[in-house]
Design an enzyme around this catalytic site. Structure first.
Site, PDB file in Angstrom:
ATOM      1  N   HIS A 250       0.841  -1.189   0.000  1.00 47.02           N
ATOM      2  CA  HIS A 250       0.000   0.000   0.000  1.00 47.02           C
ATOM      3  C   HIS A 250       0.876   1.238   0.000  1.00 47.02           C
ATOM      4  CE1 HIS A 250      -3.206   2.746   1.147  1.00 47.02           C
ATOM      5  NE2 HIS A 250      -4.048   1.789   0.874  1.00 47.02           N
TER       6      HIS A 250
ATOM      7  N   LYS B 167     -13.292   6.489  -8.879  1.00 47.82           N
ATOM      8  CA  LYS B 167     -12.649   7.768  -9.210  1.00 47.82           C
ATOM      9  C   LYS B 167     -13.188   8.298 -10.533  1.00 47.82           C
ATOM     10  CE  LYS B 167      -8.167   7.911 -10.298  1.00 47.82           C
ATOM     11  NZ  LYS B 167      -7.864   8.672 -11.533  1.00 47.82           N
TER      12      LYS B 167
END
EC number: 4.1.1.31
Length: 876
Positions: free
Chosen positions: A138, A543
């Site tokens: 991440h 998004k």
């Protein structure tokens, strides 16, 4: 419950007091008083008192005080997390019901039996479940592994002090150890100075297995076996491993030039070394325990003339494991051929353990067999010799470029300019050809050479060490065939799952036709062994279009894929690319699985587990066990009791909500010319790219908002508490539906349709964490005057979203139905508020001074990022 458990408050108070002692020891009483003044100011501000005093206290901090103040509140939040996690798994009085996570599987099995499922069918289905959790690195995982281990030790001391029969001296010793651990954490830099490498990230993933999952796996299986036996009178088969693990750490090269073929090879070897090392620890323990003489004829034949046959057999296995570990270690430095003793096949690990187990049962020593030996066996079935299966991921454009270079070199024209039909014709012909496509003297560019080198690493690795080859931004059948051809040309002769990842709204809508075309190709079908795997992207679709439209597109894509595979008589495995936040498809796993379309979870489920959520869900053995139970129960329930398909009226309204939602979302994100500049000024997005948070760059190679990766896009809004990607579009979609008089239908959908109920529940959760006042404080400190009206408009939209959700749920306050969760959020706000205001101040100073990396301002800024991420329990 209207107030948080008093014992949790006691733990938080104790840990805070011990941290205060540590801070006092280093900086003195006056500085500790300043910290306490800031904390009390934040508390008063939340209660409605004027906040000017808090802002003034922070504004007056000297440059030297910025970092220790940020560190203090960061540590407070991490300690609060430890106390909360401990509260979730311990301190249950006998009078209280067991936690939901412990009850969920036994209650489900009892319900299934009551509804007529036979004992044999239930045992067979539970044993055959295939759940794979894919651990991913991440870019915004902010906690260092060193600190995570210290936090785990603090949790261990909280457990130790909970024993009721402690003497005062023993209690004092525990508090001394707690004080020492907190001091160690305080005097350890919480932020790494350099970016982690992909290998560092892989080691972090292996550490989670070593310190938590290695213990949690046999524990959850032992309890699942007990629940199954109580419901059916049957046991889980020895070879059953309903949950296994894969990884992207060291295999995910999409947008990360640091993940090379050499890195992938190194990570595969490290996994083999770690697996052998962990089994050696188990075998040493078992050899000490299994001193018995009586054994079955089969075991005696293998053990030879030994008075202690079990130890003799385990000694043979131990020697092979040592040889494997030594070879893997040597191979990390140079290419070393594996000797005959090196273990390559999982059967060679399992067979001696199974032989010991069966012998003990045959000789009346089942109680011994079902102890640590059974635990070791279940680890061996779950983790095998390779610990995790490594996926490889690459962007489809890299494969297109490689194919273009190859066809150009061969004088066939430019592949990238061909139509889709021409590409398919060429690829299918080459896939069926016996001659190689590439001449030996072909000299590719660096990018193409790296793609081919990765394929050669796949060819050389054991099949059981690898998972899937995932193609990011897949949009056509040729994207899948191109990878199959590149693998074939590199020497991959065995079938490997090549998995298209459909990410944008358009690609999700096109997923059905793409897979239908592929599955109609006889040449493709003949190479397909096992289920057809398809990955659903949550981050980029959200998004691209907002979560309203994205969620519905994901649902419809799955429905279509289920129908196509059923028509083609092909089994389907859906791979869910979820993030840790609602804006990236995150949320409670149990509810999310039960909200999937009917037929999409047919005994199989694959999902990513993102960096910081791995820590929160699997970082401690007891917490890991709870989450494994939830996955097991949810996948079993979704398989045997799938939800009914949505009613036509619900589908029609969801179409309307998605259409209104995407329009409202894009009006803000795409059509407002001020939006990108506002985003960059009001959030730490630009600064995040400079911080050493992960091995992958935060942006793709070039471009504007479209080029921004989904993770920092979410991260920026999360840090300022506007949480915009998770809710923008819902406020318009739901308001319009209510204005059309469809409130009753919305209520019916929330009551009867798990998909819609889960979406509204997650929306409510994120709105409860959002804070318009905090977001405004960033604007006031950072945003140019001409952009301020846009910020005010976005906060108005946030208020609308809150109001419409309250109207839909019939509550006077968000999360009124979950006072525990609400109180957890309130508890954190006392420590979060100063960090937010401090971060805004630090951003202003950093931008004004153009602070260099490593300066006190930059260091304090990074600590504030880490603290806010810890306080909100997610980043991107």
């Amino acid at each position: 419950m209207t107030d948080i458990d008093a014992r949790l408050r006691e733990d938080v108070h104790l840990l805070g007091e011990l941290l205060g002692n540590t801070i006092r020891d280093q900086y003195g009483e006056a500085f500790l008083d300043k910290i306490e003044q800031i904390r009390k100011g934040a508390k008063a501000d939340r209660r409605g008192s004027p906040g000017a005093e808090l802002s003034a206290s922070l504004d007056q901090l000297s440059e030297d005080e910025l970092l220790p103040v940020a560190r203090a509140f960061n540590q407070f939040l991490n300690l609060a997390n430890i106390a909360e996690q401990y509260q979730l798994i311990h301190r249950r009085d006998e009078s209280q019901p067991a936690p939901f996570e412990a009850r969920v599987l036994p209650e489900l099995l009892a319900r299934l039996r009551a509804e007529g499922h036979s004992a044999d069918a239930l045992a067979r289905q539970l044993g055959r479940l295939e759940i794979e959790l894919v651990l991913t690195a991440h870019p915004t995982e902010v906690a260092r592994r060193t600190l995570i281990q210290k936090y785990d030790a603090i949790a261990g001391q909280l457990a130790a002090q909970d024993h009721r029969d402690l003497t005062s001296a023993e209690r004092g010793q525990i508090q001394e150890r707690l004080q020492r651990l907190i001091a160690e954490a305080w005097h350890t830099e919480e932020i790494r100075r350099t970016r982690p490498t992909p290998v560092d990230e892989a080691k972090w993933g292996f550490a989670v297995i070593e310190h938590s999952l290695w213990q949690a796996i046999p524990n959850y299986l032992r309890k699942a076996d007990k629940a199954l036996f109580e419901a059916t009178g049957l046991h889980l088969p020895l070879e059953s491993a309903p949950i296994r693990f894969a990884s992207w750490m060291g295999g995910d090269r999409d947008g990360n030039p640091n993940v090379t073929a050499a890195v992938t090879r190194e990570v595969l070897l490290l996994a083999r070394w770690m697996a052998a090392d962990l089994y050696l620890r188990d075998i040493d323990h078992l050899a000490a325990e299994l001193s018995m003489q009586q054994a079955s004829p089969a075991l005696l034949a293998r053990a030879g003339d030994s008075a202690e046959p079990y130890r003799a057999l385990l000694k043979q296995l131990r020697e092979r494991l040592r040889a494997t570990r030594n070879w893997a270690h040597a191979a990390l430095s140079a290419a070393v051929p594996a000797g005959a003793e090196v273990l390559h096949n999982n059967r060679d690990l399992l067979e001696p353990l199974q032989l010991c187990y069966q012998s003990l049962h045959e000789c009346g020593m089942g109680v011994i067999a079902d102890g640590p030996l059974l635990d070791c066996l279940r680890r061996a079935v779950t983790f095998g010799l390779f610990l995790v299966r490594l996926d490889v991921r690459q962007d489809s454009s890299r494969h297109t470029s490689a194919m273009t270079e190859i066809t150009d070199y061969l004088g066939l024209g430019r592949y990238e300019d061909w139509s889709e039909e021409d590409r398919i014709t060429f690829l299918m012909r080459e896939l069926s050809s016996r001659r190689p496509l590439l001449p030996g003297y072909f000299k590719p560019s660096a990018d193409t050479a790296e793609v081919l080198a990765t394929c050669r690493e796949i060819a050389g690795a054991p099949a059981a060490s690898l998972g899937s080859y995932v193609i990011s931004m897949a949009g056509a059948a040729s994207d899948v065939l191109a990878v199959q051809l590149l693998l074939k040309e590199s020497g991959v002769l065995r079938p490997m799952r090549v998995v298209p990842l459909f990410e944008t709204l358009a690609d999700l809508d096109n997923a059905g036709p793409v897979m239908e075309k592929l599955l109609h190709m006889p040449g493709y079908r003949s190479r397909l062994q096992g289920p057809q795997e398809v990955m659903i992207g949550y981050s980029d679709s959200a998004k691209d279009a907002g979560t309203t439209a994205a969620a519905w597109a994901q649902y419809r894509a799955q429905e279509r894929l289920v129908d196509i595979c059923r028509e083609q008589q092909v089994e389907l495995l859906l791979f869910h690319g979820r993030g840790g936040t609602v804006g990236r498809g995150g949320g409670p796993a149990h509810a999310a699985i039960l909200s999937q379309p009917p037929g999409s979870v047919a005994g199989r489920f694959r999902t990513t587990e993102q960096g910081e959520m791995i820590r929160f869900k699997f970082g401690l053995p007891d917490i890991a066990e709870q989450n494994l139970n939830l996955y097991l129960a949810a996948v079993l329930e979704a398989t045997l009791l799938p939800p009914p398909p949505p009613q036509p009226a619900w589908r029609h309204l969801m179409d309307e909500l998605a259409s209104d939602g995407v329009r409202a979302y894009r009006e803000v994100v795409r059509d407002n010319p001020q939006f990108v500049e506002y985003f960059r000024q009001s959030t730490p997005e630009q600064e995040l790219g400079r911080l050493p948070l992960g091995s992958r760059p935060a942006k793709r190679r070039a471009g504007g908002i479209e080029s921004l990766r989904a993770i920092p896009w979410i991260f920026g809004w999360t840090q300022t508490r506007l949480m915009l990607p998770a809710w923008l579009g819902w406020e318009a979609a739901l308001s319009k539906a209510l204005a059309r008089g469809e409130g009753d239908l919305l209520g019916q959908m929330r009551e009867q349709w798990p998909f819609f109920r889960t979406r509204i529940d997650m929306l409510e959760m994120v709105l409860a964490k959002a804070d318009a006042d905090i977001a405004r404080s960033y604007d006031e400190r950072l945003v140019e005057a001409e952009l301020l009206p846009l910020g005010e408009h976005l906060r108005d939209l946030l208020s609308q979203a809150c109001a419409v959700v309250l109207g839909l749920t019939g509550q006077s306050q968000l999360l009124a139905h979950s006072p525990d969760t609400l109180e957890f959020i309130r508890l954190r706000n006392t420590y979060l508020d100063p960090l937010h205001l401090l971060q805004a101040e630090l951003l202003a100073r950093s931008r004004k001074q153009q602070a260099p990396q490593g300066s006190p301002v930059e260091q304090a800024l990074l600590v504030s990022v880490a603290g806010i991420a810890a306080g909100l329990r997610n980043t991107g």
